[in-house]
Scaffold this motif. Structure first.
Motif, mmCIF file in Angstrom:
data_model
loop_
_atom_site.group_PDB
_atom_site.id
_atom_site.type_symbol
_atom_site.label_atom_id
_atom_site.label_comp_id
_atom_site.label_asym_id
_atom_site.label_seq_id
_atom_site.Cartn_x
_atom_site.Cartn_y
_atom_site.Cartn_z
ATOM 1 N N VAL A 12 50.085 -13.519 -4.310
ATOM 2 C CA VAL A 12 47.668 -13.403 -4.382
ATOM 3 C C VAL A 12 47.173 -13.477 -5.258
ATOM 4 O O VAL A 12 46.623 -13.854 -5.035
ATOM 5 N N ARG A 13 47.497 -12.667 -6.312
ATOM 6 C CA ARG A 13 46.690 -12.560 -7.732
ATOM 7 C C ARG A 13 47.242 -13.800 -8.311
ATOM 8 O O ARG A 13 46.060 -14.033 -8.983
ATOM 9 N N MET A 14 48.424 -14.372 -7.995
ATOM 10 C CA MET A 14 48.377 -15.510 -9.066
ATOM 11 C C MET A 14 47.401 -17.205 -8.368
ATOM 12 O O MET A 14 46.657 -17.284 -8.844
ATOM 13 N N LEU A 15 47.502 -17.285 -6.755
ATOM 14 C CA LEU A 15 46.805 -17.238 -6.184
ATOM 15 C C LEU A 15 45.037 -17.029 -7.084
ATOM 16 O O LEU A 15 44.227 -18.585 -6.881
ATOM 17 N N LYS A 16 44.669 -16.287 -6.852
ATOM 18 C CA LYS A 16 43.360 -15.760 -6.784
ATOM 19 C C LYS A 16 43.045 -16.764 -8.326
ATOM 20 O O LYS A 16 41.148 -17.182 -8.465
ATOM 21 N N ARG A 17 43.511 -16.390 -9.066
ATOM 22 C CA ARG A 17 44.220 -16.756 -10.798
ATOM 23 C C ARG A 17 43.247 -18.051 -10.923
ATOM 24 O O ARG A 17 43.387 -18.254 -12.077
ATOM 25 N N THR A 18 43.647 -18.685 -9.821
ATOM 26 C CA THR A 18 44.302 -20.219 -9.899
ATOM 27 C C THR A 18 43.169 -21.019 -9.740
ATOM 28 O O THR A 18 42.153 -20.843 -9.487
ATOM 29 N N LYS A 19 42.242 -21.347 -10.916
ATOM 30 C CA LYS A 19 41.193 -22.474 -11.148
ATOM 31 C C LYS A 19 41.142 -23.354 -9.822
ATOM 32 O O LYS A 19 42.282 -24.127 -9.363
ATOM 33 N N LYS A 20 39.662 -23.002 -9.685
ATOM 34 C CA LYS A 20 39.733 -24.670 -8.194
ATOM 35 C C LYS A 20 40.532 -23.953 -7.266
ATOM 36 O O LYS A 20 40.918 -25.202 -6.451
ATOM 37 N N ILE A 21 40.922 -22.791 -6.901
ATOM 38 C CA ILE A 21 41.927 -22.849 -5.450
ATOM 39 C C ILE A 21 41.311 -23.413 -4.157
ATOM 40 O O ILE A 21 41.763 -23.527 -3.051
ATOM 41 N N GLU A 22 39.324 -23.034 -4.157
ATOM 42 C CA GLU A 22 38.621 -23.634 -2.730
ATOM 43 C C GLU A 22 39.290 -25.581 -2.738
ATOM 44 O O GLU A 22 38.829 -25.173 -1.578
ATOM 45 N N ASN A 23 39.710 -25.696 -3.672
ATOM 46 C CA ASN A 23 39.881 -27.351 -3.481
ATOM 47 C C ASN A 23 41.093 -27.493 -2.640
ATOM 48 O O ASN A 23 41.358 -28.665 -1.629
ATOM 49 N N ILE A 24 42.131 -26.738 -2.612
ATOM 50 C CA ILE A 24 43.299 -26.990 -1.342
ATOM 51 C C ILE A 24 43.330 -25.642 0.019
ATOM 52 O O ILE A 24 44.275 -25.696 0.394
ATOM 53 N N ILE A 25 42.379 -25.768 -0.080
ATOM 54 C CA ILE A 25 42.177 -24.381 1.660
ATOM 55 C C ILE A 25 41.207 -24.683 2.441
ATOM 56 O O ILE A 25 41.155 -25.482 2.385
ATOM 57 N N PRO A 26 42.480 -25.557 3.409
ATOM 58 C CA PRO A 26 42.112 -25.870 4.292
ATOM 59 C C PRO A 26 41.127 -25.511 5.479
ATOM 60 O O PRO A 26 40.699 -23.640 4.774
ATOM 61 N N GLU A 27 40.383 -25.967 6.117
ATOM 62 C CA GLU A 27 39.116 -25.334 7.560
ATOM 63 C C GLU A 27 40.205 -23.867 7.420
ATOM 64 O O GLU A 27 39.009 -22.688 8.197
ATOM 65 N N VAL A 28 40.859 -23.936 8.070
ATOM 66 C CA VAL A 28 41.525 -22.416 8.289
ATOM 67 C C VAL A 28 41.785 -21.632 8.354
ATOM 68 O O VAL A 28 42.555 -20.542 8.863
ATOM 69 N N GLY A 29 41.370 -22.163 7.039
ATOM 70 C CA GLY A 29 42.553 -20.468 5.618
ATOM 71 C C GLY A 29 43.383 -20.841 5.333
ATOM 72 O O GLY A 29 44.821 -22.198 6.146
ATOM 73 N N THR A 30 44.366 -20.345 4.533
ATOM 74 C CA THR A 30 44.745 -20.419 3.617
ATOM 75 C C THR A 30 46.388 -19.063 3.567
ATOM 76 O O THR A 30 45.697 -18.319 4.125
ATOM 77 N N ASN A 31 47.640 -19.336 4.191
ATOM 78 C CA ASN A 31 47.744 -18.729 4.459
ATOM 79 C C ASN A 31 49.691 -18.115 3.655
ATOM 80 O O ASN A 31 49.926 -19.639 3.105
ATOM 81 N N ILE A 32 50.437 -17.136 2.934
ATOM 82 C CA ILE A 32 51.392 -17.759 2.251
ATOM 83 C C ILE A 32 52.201 -16.249 2.351
ATOM 84 O O ILE A 32 51.735 -15.068 2.845
ATOM 85 N N GLY A 33 53.399 -16.359 2.890
ATOM 86 C CA GLY A 33 54.278 -15.806 3.761
ATOM 87 C C GLY A 33 55.520 -15.696 3.266
ATOM 88 O O GLY A 33 56.454 -16.842 1.950
ATOM 89 N N MET A 34 56.542 -14.442 2.978
ATOM 90 C CA MET A 34 58.062 -14.711 2.098
ATOM 91 C C MET A 34 58.715 -13.837 3.575
ATOM 92 O O MET A 34 58.343 -12.404 3.936
ATOM 93 N N ALA A 35 60.017 -14.014 3.827
ATOM 94 C CA ALA A 35 60.546 -13.786 4.479
ATOM 95 C C ALA A 35 61.894 -12.934 3.945
ATOM 96 O O ALA A 35 62.167 -12.628 2.441
#
Ligand code: PXL
Length: 462
Positions: A286-309
């Protein structure tokens, strides 16, 4: 740290005996010492050879351990005995335990799981005469309780009678382990009977071993865990319950050999460590995603989630993700806390993928656009679509979608051999349906790996 001592035999196959005890002690956070009474050569097929250590050398081991007192003057807080083999050995061990006034758990080991004899026939009486009257607690399984009490045990009532008889022989407390009582295991329960003047029961789910396999090391691990918990100060019933849960975890993570399931004493510990690793990994992603430039360009209307099992995940409670998703705001992207069991959607896609490849434990959902798909291709990701419109009734979208995408990939390319997990897609997308936004899902082994893939996609969108 509390100090414990085990007196028993070596099991070269690693699941029972001294080896089980030491692993159990370490897993439960006590300092474990070990006194070797015998060496066995054994494996999944049986005990091929055994050799007793000279009694004087066993005594010398105990004396060495006992002369290393802590700053509180204690060398050993609690002990356990396992394979003692002969009368002469039992006599010496009883003398030493008495001399040093060590409280101990007596595990009256008689036979190996695979059948070999670990106590000479004429030594049983010595054990009854010398060790039962001085132990804090004796932990026979049903056949052992039967030998000690001389009573046939077919059901719980018989077990109660045997427990009372063994208590009368001098043991302060008796636990008869129920793993061998069919009446119980048939009902899916492994219930141990406790008697210390009052009756009690400790019950847990029974793990039925696969056909033809015997569980190896559960008895030793139980008595070692009980010893550790008693050393740490738990009362008998709490210690027995903790030991029972410990063994349950150890069996559930056991290693399959030809005829045995060898319990894994560090399974619970590894599971906890993995949960921590997964949480930290998702946080870093999540820290990496926050630092990623223009990340908002790939977030869908419903929002993004990242997970790991976690390894071997079974439900959404084993998947860590962002509580409430990742959404763009004026101040940049906003994320909730990272926790287990907070994302149904991402968890389902990960669990579906793990059915194909148990290493692929992470995923993210991002926006769909042809450019994003091109960017995935540019990064040489393996891409496969599914069509929501074709989803059969009664299917769960993600389970079906992942299966369908994998099937398509195998048809579009060459046939996908089941074991060839390297042919699995990194990217699965769909073009949506009425009321359903199109979506791209990126998979990987860890959340950090997935966040790295997202970074490459956003970079090539620029
Ligand atoms: O499960 C009791 C046990 C104790 N000690 C040794 C063993 C076994 C079972 O196989 O091998 C050395």
């Amino acid at each position: 740290m509390k100090r414990v001592m085990t007196v028993g035999g070596s099991d070269c196959s690693g699941g029972a005996g001294i080896q089980a005890d030491i692993k159990t002690f370490s897993a439960l956070g006590v300092y474990g010492t070990s006194v070797l009474t015998a060496i066995t050569a054994q494996n999944s097929y049986g005990v091929q050879a055994k050799h007793e250590v000279p009694v004087e050398l066993v005594e010398a081991q105990i004396e060495s351990i006992m002369s290393e007192a802590s700053d509180k003057g204690i060398a050993v807080d609690y002990a356990k005995t396992g394979m003692l083999y002969s009368s002469a050995m039992i006599e010496m061990v009883a003398k030493q335990l008495k001399k040093h006034k060590i409280p101990f758990v007596l595990d009256p080991v008689m036979k190996a799981g695979s059948g070999g004899l670990l106590l000479e026939d004429d030594a049983l009486n010595t054990l009854i005469e010398l060790l039962i009257p001085i132990c804090e607690i004796v932990t026979p399984n049903v056949p052992e309780a039967s030998f000690i009490s001389g009573l046939e045990i077919r059901n719980k009532e018989d077990a109660k009678e045997a427990a009372v008889k063994i208590h009368k022989m001098g043991a302060s407390a008796v636990i008869i382990k129920g793993g061998h009582l069919e009446q119980e295991t048939a009902a899916g329960k492994a219930t141990d009977l406790i008697y210390d003047g009052d009756f009690g029961e400790i019950s847990n789910e029974y793990i039925k071993p696969k056909k033809g396999k015997i569980v190896h090391g559960a008895g030793c691990s139980f008595s070692a865990a009980l010893t550790a918990e008693l050393a740490k100060g738990k009362n008998l019933r709490d210690a027995a319950l903790a030991a029972k849960k410990f063994v349950h975890d150890a069996i559930s993570g056991g290693e399959e050999l030809s005829n045995l399931i060898v319990v894994n004493q560090v399974h619970g510990l590894r599971k906890d460590a993995d949960r921590y690793f997964v949480l930290e990994n998702v946080k870093e992603a999540v820290r990496m995603l926050k630092r990623t430039k223009k990340i908002e360009n790939i977030i869908p209307e419903v929002g993004t989630n990242i997970g790991m099992a976690i390894e071997g995940a079974e439900s959404e409670h084993d998947v860590a993700a962002v509580d409430g998703r990742i959404v763009p705001t004026k101040e940049g992207i906003h994320t909730g806390c990272i926790d287990f069991g907070v994302s149904n959607h991402v968890a389902r896609m990960i669990l579906a993928m793990m059915k194909q490849d148990k290493e692929k434990r992470s995923a993210i959902n991002i926006k769909y656009s042809p450019k994003i798909i091109d960017a995935c291709k540019e990064s040489e990701m393996r891409i496969s679509p599914f069509e929501r419109g074709k989803e059969p009734l009664g299917e769960k979208t993600m389970e079906w979608g992942v299966r369908e995408a994998i099937r398509k990939l195998s048809l579009d390319g060459k046939a996908l051999p089941k074991e060839k997990v390297e042919f699995l897609p990194d990217v699965i997308f769909d073009l949506g349906a009425v009321g359903k936004e199109p979506m791209v899902r990126i998979f990987g082994n860890t959340a950090v790996e997935v966040a790295g893939k997202v970074k490459r996609i956003t970079e090539s969108l620029e």
